[in-house]
Design a protein around this motif. Structure first.
Motif, PDB file in Angstrom:
ATOM      1  N   ALA A   1       0.810  -1.215   0.000  1.00 55.86           N
ATOM      2  CA  ALA A   1       0.000   0.000   0.000  1.00 55.86           C
ATOM      3  C   ALA A   1       0.844   1.265   0.000  1.00 55.86           C
ATOM      4  N   GLY A   2       2.119   1.154   0.331  1.00 62.27           N
ATOM      5  CA  GLY A   2       2.976   2.327   0.376  1.00 62.27           C
ATOM      6  C   GLY A   2       3.383   2.852  -0.984  1.00 62.27           C
ATOM      7  N   TRP A   3       3.162   2.071  -2.050  1.00 62.68           N
ATOM      8  CA  TRP A   3       3.602   2.472  -3.392  1.00 62.68           C
ATOM      9  C   TRP A   3       2.500   3.216  -4.121  1.00 62.68           C
ATOM     10  N   SER A   4       2.897   4.229  -4.893  1.00 61.92           N
ATOM     11  CA  SER A   4       1.970   4.967  -5.746  1.00 61.92           C
ATOM     12  C   SER A   4       2.743   5.480  -6.955  1.00 61.92           C
ATOM     13  N   ALA A   5       2.007   5.907  -7.977  1.00 61.37           N
ATOM     14  CA  ALA A   5       2.649   6.394  -9.203  1.00 61.37           C
ATOM     15  C   ALA A   5       1.759   7.434  -9.854  1.00 61.37           C
ATOM     16  N   TYR A   6       2.390   8.386 -10.539  1.00 64.17           N
ATOM     17  CA  TYR A   6       1.636   9.358 -11.318  1.00 64.17           C
ATOM     18  C   TYR A   6       2.443   9.738 -12.553  1.00 64.17           C
ATOM     19  N   HIS A   7       1.717  10.156 -13.586  1.00 64.72           N
ATOM     20  CA  HIS A   7       2.343  10.500 -14.858  1.00 64.72           C
ATOM     21  C   HIS A   7       2.899  11.910 -14.796  1.00 64.72           C
ATOM     22  N   LEU A   8       4.163  12.065 -15.193  1.00 65.67           N
ATOM     23  CA  LEU A   8       4.820  13.369 -15.156  1.00 65.67           C
ATOM     24  C   LEU A   8       4.775  14.043 -16.519  1.00 65.67           C
ATOM     25  N   ARG A   9       5.337  13.395 -17.539  1.00 65.65           N
ATOM     26  CA  ARG A   9       5.336  13.950 -18.899  1.00 65.65           C
ATOM     27  C   ARG A   9       5.739  12.843 -19.862  1.00 65.65           C
ATOM     28  N   ASP A  10       5.241  12.901 -21.053  1.00 66.52           N
ATOM     29  CA  ASP A  10       5.608  11.958 -22.109  1.00 66.52           C
ATOM     30  C   ASP A  10       5.587  10.528 -21.564  1.00 66.52           C
ATOM     31  N   ARG A  11       6.779   9.873 -21.571  1.00 70.48           N
ATOM     32  CA  ARG A  11       6.878   8.502 -21.060  1.00 70.48           C
ATOM     33  C   ARG A  11       7.495   8.441 -19.658  1.00 70.48           C
ATOM     34  N   ILE A  12       7.554   9.580 -18.982  1.00 73.28           N
ATOM     35  CA  ILE A  12       8.163   9.644 -17.663  1.00 73.28           C
ATOM     36  C   ILE A  12       7.078   9.560 -16.589  1.00 73.28           C
TER      37      ILE A  12
END
Length: 275
Positions: free
Chosen positions: A176-187
């Motif tokens: 549950a501690g992991w998360s992700a979000y889109h920054l730009r392009d493929r990053i």
């Protein structure tokens, strides 16, 4: 014929991901999104609404229909408002874009002026996409200048380094501690949040989805995500399986008291034995 269930989009947004299991967050079937697919979906929707069948070649191309999304959405909002359904200030595309950029469901719901359950309808594909990014990042190895590549993938390195810091997490807490979000392009930005000594700690890494590389964005991420080559990894499962019950130790019996050797015959107290 096997029935497939939609999971979400591919990262490049060029395909739809499907799974054979309903409610699954990952799938192994991909359907390319193209004009042919959109035409078939449009025709199927027309037929379900009771419209007469017509030839697919005469259907409006997807590029033309896409330009009408906003007008169609305005009409849909008016229709829903007349039927007592929530009137969102954001289109589904805008809702998903905000979720992909790291906004929470509650934050988007407040901006859209709707309830949380309305935003959750469009969150499943984004959550599946974010889970795929996290899985990929955990399998990549961080690289440090002048030190080279980490001796273990990101996920395992974080586990080992947390254990060295005295932080022991349950499996559910670690996941549950992991998360992700889109920054730009493929990053993408992948984050790990945990508590240590009563204070929240967060590490962040940048992952290039195209080059399959991961790099630390802060010092904590650099320390947690890197394992020195040649260093003993110890038991990484000690963190991931911290919620498993350890076997009880077997009772240890006390040793029997030592017996004094028997005194030779004829020996009396205070007298030496004869030569």
């Amino acid at each position: 014929m096997r029935r497939l269930h939609p999971v979400g989009f591919t990262t490049d947004l060029d395909g739809l991901i499907f799974s054979t299991r309903k409610g699954s967050k990952s799938g192994s079937f991909v359907v390319v999104i193209g004009e042919d697919l959109m035409d078939k979906l449009s025709e199927a929707q027309r037929l379900r609404n009771g419209a007469p069948a017509r030839g697919l070649p005469g259907a409006a191309p997807y590029s033309e229909r896409a330009s009408q999304d906003e007008r169609d959405w305005d009409r849909e909002r008016e229709s829903r408002s007349s039927r007592g359904r929530p009137q969102s200030a954001l289109t589904p595309r805008e809702i998903q874009a905000r979720l992909r950029s790291g906004r929470t469901i509650d934050e988007v719901a407040r901006e859209a002026e709707v309830g949380r359950e309305w935003v959750e309808r469009f969150a499943a594909p984004i959550m599946a996409e974010q889970a795929k990014v996290i899985d990929l990042a955990q399998g990549l190895r961080c690289v440090k200048s002048r030190l080279g590549e980490s001796a273990a993938p990101l996920g395992e390195s974080v586990q080992v380094n947390l254990l060295d810091r005295g932080v022991r997490l349950m499996t559910e807490e670690f996941d549950a501690g992991w998360s992700a979000y889109h920054l730009r392009d493929r990053i993408w930005v992948v984050r790990f949040l945990y508590r240590s000594r009563g204070r929240p700690q967060q590490a962040a890494w940048e992952m290039d989805f195209g080059d399959r590389t991961v790099s630390a964005r802060d010092r904590l991420a650099s320390d947690l995500g890197y394992l020195t080559p040649g260093r003993r990894k110890g038991s990484a499962r000690a963190v991931a399986d911290a919620d498993e019950d350890l076997p009880e130790a077997a009772p240890v019996e006390a040793p029997a008291p030592a017996r004094r050797p028997a005194r030779p015959a004829g020996r009396r107290a205070g007298r030496k034995p004869p030569p």
